[in-house]
Motif scaffolding. Structure first.
Motif, PDB file in Angstrom:
ATOM      1  N   THR A  60       0.839  -1.093   0.046  1.00 26.61           N
ATOM      2  CA  THR A  60       0.035   0.016   0.032  1.00 26.61           C
ATOM      3  C   THR A  60       0.707   1.252  -0.034  1.00 26.61           C
ATOM      4  O   THR A  60       2.127   1.278   0.286  1.00 26.61           O
ATOM      5  CB  THR A  60      -0.821  -0.084   1.282  1.00 26.61           C
ATOM      6  N   SER A  61       0.185   2.228  -0.586  1.00 22.30           N
ATOM      7  CA  SER A  61       0.893   3.683  -0.588  1.00 22.30           C
ATOM      8  C   SER A  61      -0.012   4.636  -0.495  1.00 22.30           C
ATOM      9  O   SER A  61      -1.476   4.711  -1.225  1.00 22.30           O
ATOM     10  CB  SER A  61       1.855   3.999  -1.524  1.00 22.30           C
ATOM     11  N   SER A  62       0.299   5.806  -0.147  1.00 19.92           N
ATOM     12  CA  SER A  62      -0.764   7.129   0.017  1.00 19.92           C
ATOM     13  C   SER A  62      -0.179   8.102  -1.071  1.00 19.92           C
ATOM     14  O   SER A  62      -0.992   8.815  -1.692  1.00 19.92           O
ATOM     15  CB  SER A  62      -0.680   7.893   1.107  1.00 19.92           C
ATOM     16  N   ASP A  63       0.839   7.722  -1.927  1.00 19.31           N
ATOM     17  CA  ASP A  63       1.478   8.747  -2.711  1.00 19.31           C
ATOM     18  C   ASP A  63       2.171   8.148  -4.023  1.00 19.31           C
ATOM     19  O   ASP A  63       2.508   8.848  -4.770  1.00 19.31           O
ATOM     20  CB  ASP A  63       2.365   9.702  -2.018  1.00 19.31           C
ATOM     21  N   LEU A  64       2.109   6.956  -4.210  1.00 18.08           N
ATOM     22  CA  LEU A  64       2.651   6.087  -5.198  1.00 18.08           C
ATOM     23  C   LEU A  64       4.348   6.040  -5.279  1.00 18.08           C
ATOM     24  O   LEU A  64       4.827   5.587  -5.949  1.00 18.08           O
ATOM     25  CB  LEU A  64       2.292   6.715  -6.487  1.00 18.08           C
ATOM     26  N   LYS A  65       4.683   6.600  -4.184  1.00 19.79           N
ATOM     27  CA  LYS A  65       6.323   6.745  -4.172  1.00 19.79           C
ATOM     28  C   LYS A  65       6.805   5.826  -3.212  1.00 19.79           C
ATOM     29  O   LYS A  65       7.671   5.117  -3.651  1.00 19.79           O
ATOM     30  CB  LYS A  65       6.840   8.160  -3.772  1.00 19.79           C
TER      31      LYS A  65
END
Length: 319
Positions: A60-65
């Motif tokens: 999982t990611s909140s910012d794609l980074k």
């Protein structure tokens, strides 16, 4: 005291226009997902891909980074082999939220399967632990639901090398209407003929009444693995490949790029996620990359494009 640290890297899209990776990137811990797929659900990005020996993992990611391994299951996997057909070769998962359930389409032991969960984190389980097509091997299944609500599954058969087919599904999203199975594309362009006969990894979106299929050609082991595009006005009709394919091949310092999927980010921008070889000397582990995609006007018509400048996601490492 637990020390949380991130390996410092530059994560912005590269501004030089050629996707070149700087020297500091060699210190990154990249995201080891091949055949990647990203789901945006309730403000969070979920990534799935090929990589685990005993099933399918989720990050999982909140910012794609920056990404974290986050499966909330005893196995640490979103899908574990005991809940699925097959014991090995868990490849190319895609997860869709439909009517309050999450459907994972994937292949195991070169048979296409579907499993269901109440959460994008899993656990995903097959209702019946058998392939969707029991009588033959197939891989790379990808769901597409049309504007009229009809559900279709694109997949790869092995009856002329690797080639792309589509079939309509019953309302359960698990059962083929086998009489509807229809051939879409096979190897037909010079760039696809490096080795061997491969058209695979289909992913379809619809834009202004036209169906756009991204697909990959050449062996995934080849540095010339790349992404092309084909279009159709009828999902069960003839698909026509772009004459200027491939749209993505060897961007910057990457080789072996392909098996992509498309998704819309939090700002409504179309993105493409794909894998590349570990480096120019080693195929594995293949790693995940993200770029922009979209449509531009060419001779008065919409043309699908892929930006060769890419984002390099990394893992959030915790000690």
């Amino acid at each position: 005291m637990r020390l949380k640290y991130l390996i410092l890297v530059s994560l912005a899209f590269l501004s030089c226009g050629n996707g070149k990776i700087d020297d500091q990137e060699t210190k990154q811990i990249l995201v080891p997902l091949a055949d990647p797929y990203i789901l945006l659900y309730d403000g969070m990005y979920y990534a799935y891909g090929t990589g685990a020996d005993k099933g399918i993992e989720v990050m999982t990611s909140s910012d794609l980074k920056t990404w974290k391994r986050t499966a909330n299951t005893p196995s640490g996997l979103a899908l574990y082999k005991d809940d699925s057909y097959g014991e090995k070769w868990f490849w190319a998962p895609e997860v869709y939220s439909v009517n309050g359930k999450f459907y994972m389409y994937y292949s195991a032991e070169e048979h296409i399967c579907v499993a269901v969960s109440d959460s994008p984190l899993g656990p995903f389980r097959q209702v019946e632990q058998k392939p969707m097509l029991e009588e033959e091997k197939a891989i790379d299944n990808s769901l597409f639901i049309d504007d009229n609500g009809k559900a279709y599954l694109f997949f790869v058969r092995f009856n002329d090398g690797n080639n792309v087919w589509v079939g309509e599904l019953e309302n359960d999203l698990m059962t083929f209407k086998k009489e509807t199975m229809h051939h879409c594309i096979s190897v037909s362009q010079p760039w696809e003929e490096v080795w061997p006969r491969v058209n695979e990894g289909p992913f379809v979106i619809k834009h202004n009444g036209i169906y756009y299929m991204t697909y990959s050609a050449n062996s995934y082991e080849s540095p010339f693995y790349g992404v092309g595009c084909a279009t159709a006005t009828n999902i069960m009709g003839e698909w026509t490949k772009y004459p200027d394919n491939p749209l993505l091949q060897k961007p910057g310092n990457l080789v072996g790029v392909g098996h992509n999927s498309l998704f819309w980010d939090k700002d409504g921008n179309l993105r493409i996620v794909f894998h590349a070889h570990h480096d120019i000397n080693a195929i594995h582990p293949r790693n995940m990359y993200i770029s922009n995609a979209g449509f531009k006007q060419v001779n008065g018509m919409d043309k699908f494009y892929i930006d060769p400048n890419y984002l390099t996601p990394v893992l959030d490492v915790v000690q």
